[in-house]
Design a protein around this motif. Structure first.
Motif, PDB file in Angstrom:
ATOM      1  N   LYS A  44       0.823  -1.214   0.000  1.00 48.29           N
ATOM      2  CA  LYS A  44       0.000   0.000   0.000  1.00 48.29           C
ATOM      3  C   LYS A  44       0.853   1.259   0.000  1.00 48.29           C
ATOM      4  N   VAL A  45       2.130   1.099   0.258  1.00 49.84           N
ATOM      5  CA  VAL A  45       3.052   2.236   0.394  1.00 49.84           C
ATOM      6  C   VAL A  45       4.270   1.990  -0.495  1.00 49.84           C
ATOM      7  N   ALA A 147       2.196  -9.948  -3.017  1.00 52.29           N
ATOM      8  CA  ALA A 147       1.310  -8.812  -3.264  1.00 52.29           C
ATOM      9  C   ALA A 147      -0.030  -9.006  -2.562  1.00 52.29           C
ATOM     10  N   GLU A 148      -0.233 -10.177  -1.954  1.00 59.28           N
ATOM     11  CA  GLU A 148      -1.483 -10.489  -1.264  1.00 59.28           C
ATOM     12  C   GLU A 148      -1.468  -9.917   0.147  1.00 59.28           C
ATOM     13  N   ILE A 171       5.483  -9.231  10.913  1.00 54.67           N
ATOM     14  CA  ILE A 171       5.492  -9.767   9.558  1.00 54.67           C
ATOM     15  C   ILE A 171       5.843  -8.653   8.578  1.00 54.67           C
ATOM     16  N   LEU A 172       6.963  -8.824   7.866  1.00 50.14           N
ATOM     17  CA  LEU A 172       7.345  -7.889   6.811  1.00 50.14           C
ATOM     18  C   LEU A 172       6.750  -8.361   5.495  1.00 50.14           C
ATOM     19  N   VAL A 173       6.243  -7.441   4.687  1.00 47.19           N
ATOM     20  CA  VAL A 173       5.714  -7.803   3.370  1.00 47.19           C
ATOM     21  C   VAL A 173       6.178  -6.801   2.321  1.00 47.19           C
ATOM     22  N   ALA A 174       6.475  -7.330   1.126  1.00 46.65           N
ATOM     23  CA  ALA A 174       6.806  -6.496  -0.034  1.00 46.65           C
ATOM     24  C   ALA A 174       6.564  -7.328  -1.289  1.00 46.65           C
ATOM     25  N   PRO A 175       5.865  -6.787  -2.286  1.00 38.56           N
ATOM     26  CA  PRO A 175       5.609  -7.529  -3.526  1.00 38.56           C
ATOM     27  C   PRO A 175       6.801  -7.478  -4.474  1.00 38.56           C
ATOM     28  N   ASN A 176       6.805  -8.368  -5.464  1.00 40.48           N
ATOM     29  CA  ASN A 176       7.876  -8.425  -6.459  1.00 40.48           C
ATOM     30  C   ASN A 176       8.154  -7.074  -7.097  1.00 40.48           C
ATOM     31  N   GLU A 223       3.790  -7.979 -11.851  1.00 43.72           N
ATOM     32  CA  GLU A 223       4.422  -8.846 -10.859  1.00 43.72           C
ATOM     33  C   GLU A 223       5.234  -9.976 -11.491  1.00 43.72           C
ATOM     34  N   VAL A 224       4.786 -10.507 -12.625  1.00 42.81           N
ATOM     35  CA  VAL A 224       5.501 -11.620 -13.261  1.00 42.81           C
ATOM     36  C   VAL A 224       6.810 -11.132 -13.882  1.00 42.81           C
ATOM     37  N   ILE A 225       6.752 -10.015 -14.618  1.00 46.62           N
ATOM     38  CA  ILE A 225       7.982  -9.476 -15.210  1.00 46.62           C
ATOM     39  C   ILE A 225       8.945  -9.046 -14.110  1.00 46.62           C
ATOM     40  N   ALA A 226       8.413  -8.432 -13.051  1.00 41.39           N
ATOM     41  CA  ALA A 226       9.261  -8.027 -11.927  1.00 41.39           C
ATOM     42  C   ALA A 226       9.934  -9.241 -11.297  1.00 41.39           C
ATOM     43  N   MET A 227       9.181 -10.339 -11.132  1.00 43.16           N
ATOM     44  CA  MET A 227       9.750 -11.567 -10.595  1.00 43.16           C
ATOM     45  C   MET A 227      10.884 -12.072 -11.468  1.00 43.16           C
ATOM     46  N   GLY A 228      10.706 -11.988 -12.797  1.00 38.68           N
ATOM     47  CA  GLY A 228      11.763 -12.410 -13.706  1.00 38.68           C
ATOM     48  C   GLY A 228      13.020 -11.573 -13.556  1.00 38.68           C
TER      49      GLY A 228
END
Length: 328
Positions: A44-45, A147-148, A171-176, A223-228
């Motif tokens: 969210k940030v 990202a969930e 709990i730390l969270v960060a998306p790809n 998210e998929v390209i970032a993961m790659g």
């Protein structure tokens, strides 16, 4: 000596720095209904460079130095993250590896990294077979690359496995697609080297010190390209140096096997390999998950052994869409 160090207590020192002033870091702190604290570093940030350094340091159990340096690719100048580690078994194997597949939670449950893995009493992951370590602490920190949104179900399952009160779980969270995730994945280069050495039969208990650096890729919301791209930063742009106390023969037996160029899948951006495998990580050869370059300094003989190479052509294609032909 290893059991005298609590990676959760060390990591919590960094967590408290974040909790004192999350806003300047681009971080959001939220409390779940069960009492667990979620530290959002990119959902969210926006997160940021300092947040990325803190996330990386926490996932290394607080047992590292984390810094940034330039990484040139042709005429472009990117950044790289460097990690300096004095307790590689604890920082990387007991903490940083994403080795805990969350059982008992609902469908879509994530794979967990971070120091709370060493508190898991329900089903410790197999990486702990490589080292003699378990942690004891009243507070625990876990990291989720997703990202969930983090659910109460996830948090209560983690807390129960770690024998923690939910209010003592962080709990730390960060998306790809986030800057923080790009940083912390590039910083996994030593961890990637250690687990590959272990898979080839090398005794990782002989590793005394380590440092590594990996290029931080350009960001993209997909998210998929970032993961790659974040995988490519390790496979084609990550360099690891280990200091070991072993026999030269043990090193020469494995070093050429544990760099990415040795994999039959080597030579293309990771996202292409992933799509070809039907987006199934289990169909991708395990040996691809290796560093681009590995140096091993043997303290016993004084010799240094090296293998692999940085593949600038694949990095340019992955990061900028450039082919070798386009560059002339």
């Amino acid at each position: 000596m290893m059991n005298m160090i609590s990676i959760n207590r060390e990591a919590m020192k960094v967590v408290r720095r974040i909790l004192e002033a999350p806003e300047p870091l681009g971080v959001l702190v939220e409390r779940l209904a069960c009492g667990a604290t979620v530290i959002d570093m990119g959902q969210k940030v926006p997160g940021g460079w300092v947040a990325g350094r803190y996330y990386t340091l926490i996932t290394l159990g607080g047992l590292a130095e984390v810094s940034y340096e330039p990484f040139p690719i042709g005429e472009r100048m990117l950044s790289a993250v460097r990690v300096m580690i004095d307790h590689p078994q604890l920082a990387c194997i007991a903490s940083q590896i994403a080795g805990w597949r969350l059982e008992g939670a609902r469908e879509g449950a994530p794979i967990l990294a971070g120091p709370a893995r060493a508190l898991n009493r329900n089903s410790p992951d197999h990486y702990f077979d490589l080292i003699d370590y378990c942690d004891q602490a009243e507070e625990g920190v876990i990291a989720i690359q997703t990202a969930e949104p983090v659910t109460d179900d996830w948090a209560t399952t983690i807390a129960a496995a770690c024998r923690l009160k939910p209010e003592n779980l962080y709990i730390l969270v960060a998306p790809n697609s986030s800057l923080v995730c790009a940083i912390q994945v590039a910083a996994r280069i030593v961890e990637q080297s250690l687990h590959r050495l272990a898979e080839e039969g090398f005794d990782v208990k002989t590793v005394r010190h380590a440092h590594g650096f990996g290029v931080i890729p350009p960001l993209i919301r997909d998210e998929v390209i970032a993961m790659g791209r974040i995988n490519d930063s390790l496979l084609y742009g990550g360099v690891s140096t280990l200091y070991v106390d072993a026999e030269d023969e043990a090193i020469t037996a494995v070093i050429d096997k544990v760099v990415s160029v040795a994999s039959r899948a080597y030579g293309r951006p990771f996202v292409e390999i992933y799509e070809e495998a039907g987006r199934d990580f289990y169909q991708i050869p395990l040996d691809l998950h290796s560093p681009a370059v590995l140096h091993i300094n043997n303290l016993k003989s004084g010799r240094t052994f090296s293998a692999g190479e940085i593949n600038y052509a694949v990095l340019r294609k992955s990061f900028f869409g450039e082919s070798q032909m386009e560059r002339g």
